[in-house]
Design an enzyme around this catalytic site. Structure first.
Site, PDB file in Angstrom:
ATOM      1  N   THR A  76       0.848  -1.195   0.000  1.00  0.00           N
ATOM      2  CA  THR A  76       0.000   0.000   0.000  1.00  0.00           C
ATOM      3  C   THR A  76       0.883   1.243   0.000  1.00  0.00           C
ATOM      4  O   THR A  76       0.677   2.171  -0.800  1.00  0.00           O
ATOM      5  CB  THR A  76      -0.938  -0.006   1.225  1.00  0.00           C
ATOM      6  OG1 THR A  76      -1.803  -1.149   1.109  1.00  0.00           O
ATOM      7  CG2 THR A  76      -1.770   1.268   1.299  1.00  0.00           C
ATOM      8  N   ASN A 155      -5.454  -9.265  -8.377  1.00  0.00           N
ATOM      9  CA  ASN A 155      -5.595 -10.017  -7.130  1.00  0.00           C
ATOM     10  C   ASN A 155      -6.930 -10.736  -6.983  1.00  0.00           C
ATOM     11  O   ASN A 155      -7.067 -11.619  -6.161  1.00  0.00           O
ATOM     12  CB  ASN A 155      -5.385  -9.086  -5.940  1.00  0.00           C
ATOM     13  CG  ASN A 155      -6.175  -7.803  -6.051  1.00  0.00           C
ATOM     14  OD1 ASN A 155      -6.033  -7.067  -7.023  1.00  0.00           O
ATOM     15  ND2 ASN A 155      -7.013  -7.518  -5.074  1.00  0.00           N
ATOM     16  N   GLN A 183       0.976  -9.627  -6.663  1.00  0.00           N
ATOM     17  CA  GLN A 183       0.437 -10.974  -6.870  1.00  0.00           C
ATOM     18  C   GLN A 183       1.299 -11.809  -7.819  1.00  0.00           C
ATOM     19  O   GLN A 183       1.280 -13.035  -7.753  1.00  0.00           O
ATOM     20  CB  GLN A 183      -0.996 -10.879  -7.418  1.00  0.00           C
ATOM     21  CG  GLN A 183      -1.990 -10.266  -6.450  1.00  0.00           C
ATOM     22  CD  GLN A 183      -2.374 -11.209  -5.307  1.00  0.00           C
ATOM     23  OE1 GLN A 183      -2.220 -12.424  -5.402  1.00  0.00           O
ATOM     24  NE2 GLN A 183      -2.883 -10.635  -4.224  1.00  0.00           N
ATOM     25  N   CYS A 330     -10.239  -6.733   0.879  1.00  0.00           N
ATOM     26  CA  CYS A 330     -10.191  -5.340   1.327  1.00  0.00           C
ATOM     27  C   CYS A 330     -11.573  -4.712   1.340  1.00  0.00           C
ATOM     28  O   CYS A 330     -11.830  -3.771   2.065  1.00  0.00           O
ATOM     29  CB  CYS A 330      -9.277  -4.521   0.429  1.00  0.00           C
ATOM     30  SG  CYS A 330      -7.667  -5.260   0.296  1.00  0.00           S
TER      31      CYS A 330
HETATM   32  C1  LIG Z   1      -2.416  -7.088  -1.008  1.00  0.00           C
HETATM   33  C2  LIG Z   1      -2.211  -6.194  -2.179  1.00  0.00           C
HETATM   34  C3  LIG Z   1      -1.752  -4.883  -2.010  1.00  0.00           C
HETATM   35  C4  LIG Z   1      -1.526  -4.268  -0.642  1.00  0.00           C
HETATM   36  O1  LIG Z   1      -0.376  -4.818  -0.034  1.00  0.00           O
HETATM   37  P1  LIG Z   1      -0.115  -4.582   1.536  1.00  0.00           P
HETATM   38  O2  LIG Z   1       1.318  -5.052   1.704  1.00  0.00           O
HETATM   39  O3  LIG Z   1      -1.101  -5.433   2.253  1.00  0.00           O
HETATM   40  O4  LIG Z   1      -0.254  -3.133   1.806  1.00  0.00           O
HETATM   41  C5  LIG Z   1      -1.558  -4.118  -3.136  1.00  0.00           C
HETATM   42  N1  LIG Z   1      -1.792  -4.607  -4.362  1.00  0.00           N
HETATM   43  C6  LIG Z   1      -2.215  -5.861  -4.567  1.00  0.00           C
HETATM   44  C7  LIG Z   1      -2.445  -6.354  -5.959  1.00  0.00           C
HETATM   45  C8  LIG Z   1      -2.441  -6.701  -3.485  1.00  0.00           C
HETATM   46  O5  LIG Z   1      -2.902  -7.938  -3.694  1.00  0.00           O
END
Ligand SMILES: *Cc1c(COP(=O)(O)O)cnc(C)c1O
Length: 385
Positions: A76, A155, A183, A330
């Site tokens: 993030t 994702n 991913q 999310c």
């Molecule tokens: C989980 C995810 C994020 C966020 O990652 P965090 O380390 O949990 O902040 C961003 N992009 C994708 C595609 C994700 O699957």
């Protein structure tokens, strides 16, 4: 039902930490606890060396150089730093950003923020399998385009985007290219040189590392990416991300990247096999089941399935023996149908009656067989309800 009886098939939401990764990080909590920003004594020096080794391990997985890796608190933050940092750092040159409607919220919401700051953002549509068109993207480019952000793999539905082709378009037009590769890493080959990526986001907990650590690749030459930092302070991480580096997490991320690099070929084919087995078992019993996203050659291990005519809430309630996601985790607390499924043209009712299944490194074939039985039983019960 105890937690251990529930079969974990939600590896696109988060993964367990690999035992080898836990082992690598443990010494950095108590005995090797030094501050890497202060290598004047051996405590700090030991921590600094560990961080620099991890930087090399992360860079190696993606074909970058150590000095191009910035450690963050997760993807993030990496996505925020890439999107906000690159757009704000390019203000003199233009005020237009291109992305897609199925990016993670950690890309979409920074784009919304840029719009509030007066920039223009184009959100490209995707086809019914989730793919963005490279022609659409090239046509959306204007004189003022400074940044393109397209994820390597989605994702929720596992679509793999044509990153190499997008990288080529961006290079030709002198536009920075960011890709959220959270991913894709460890499952499909990704190399920042071959793919022409200038900024690439990584998360620890999606690849058998811990939560709360990530990295951003920031290209240092051809072109040199100028990022405006979003966290200001002591100037760590080349001034791009102030704050004492989270040494245990960073050591773990490095170890996770090294494991991912070593296992890439075998792991992706194993995940594909398990995913295909799961789909075969379910589709024989429930021929009406619909695959959302790519039928084949999507992200290894991910299967997003819709069950027409079934109520989505009932489905999740009846599926207690299998840990899966409904839509993306999310947005799981809001009962809104997934915006990704919507973008693929899937109706709200079917979207709600859809589950995302993610097999992972520690999923066994017998777990897949048992999970298929439980999913089939739940769906058949609801079909006859
Ligand atoms: C989980 C995810 C994020 C966020 O990652 P965090 O380390 O949990 O902040 C961003 N992009 C994708 C595609 C994700 O699957």
């Amino acid at each position: 039902m105890t937690q251990s009886e529930v079969i974990y098939l939600d590896n696109n939401s988060t993964t367990p930490v690999d035992p080898a990764v836990v082992e690598a990080m443990l010494p950095y909590f108590a005995s090797k606890f030094g501050n890497p920003s202060n290598p004047a004594h051996d405590y700090g020096l030991e921590a600094l060396r560990a961080v620099e080794h991890a930087r090399f391990q992360v860079a190696s997985l993606i074909g970058g150089e150590s000095k191009e890796i910035v450690f963050t608190s997760g993807a993030t933050e990496s996505n925020n730093l890439a999107v906000l940092g690159a757009a704000r750092g390019s203000r003199g040159r233009g005020n237009h950003v291109i992305t897609t409607v199925i990016e993670h919220r950690a890309v979409l919401n920074p784009c919304r923020q840029l719009e509030r700051e007066g920039m223009a953002v184009t959100y490209l549509p995707v086809d019914t399998r989730g793919r963005v068109s490279v022609d659409d993207l090239a046509n959306a480019v204007t004189q003022g385009t400074v940044l393109v952000s397209v994820m390597a793999a989605n994702n929720e539905v596992g679509t793999i985007q044509p990153i190499r082709e997008i990288g080529r378009v961006c290079k030709e037009r002198g536009i920075l290219f960011h890709s959220d590769a959270v991913q894709a890493l460890g499952k499909v080959p990704l190399n920042v040189e071959d793919f022409g990526v200038d900024l690439l986001s990584i998360s620890g907990h999606k690849m058998y590392g811990p939560k709360g650590v990530g990295a951003l690749f920031v290209r240092s030459r051809d072109p040199t990416v100028e990022l405006e930092p979003i966290v200001h302070g002591g100037g760590q991480e080349l001034g791009l991300r102030s704050g004492t580096v989270a040494v245990p997490g960073v050591v773990a991320l490095g170890a996770a990247c090294e494991l991912a690099e070593g296992h890439l070929a075998t792991e992706s084919s194993r995940l594909r096999t398990l995913r295909n087995r799961l789909f075969e078992l379910i589709s024989i019993a429930i021929p009406a089941a619909i695959v959302h996203g790519p039928e084949a050659n999507g992200l290894p291990g991910l299967l997003n399935l819709g069950f027409p005519g079934i109520d989505g809430d009932d489905l999740i309630n009846c599926l207690k023996g299998v840990a899966v996601s409904q839509g993306s985790s999310c947005s799981a607390r809001s009962f809104e149908p997934s915006y990704v499924l919507r973008a693929l043209g899937i109706g709200d009712e079917l979207a709600r009656a859809s589950i995302r299944i993610g097999v992972g490194r520690f999923t066994t074939a017998s777990e897949v067989d048992e999970a298929a039985k439980r999913i089939i039983a739940a769906v058949q019960m609801l079909q006859h309800a």
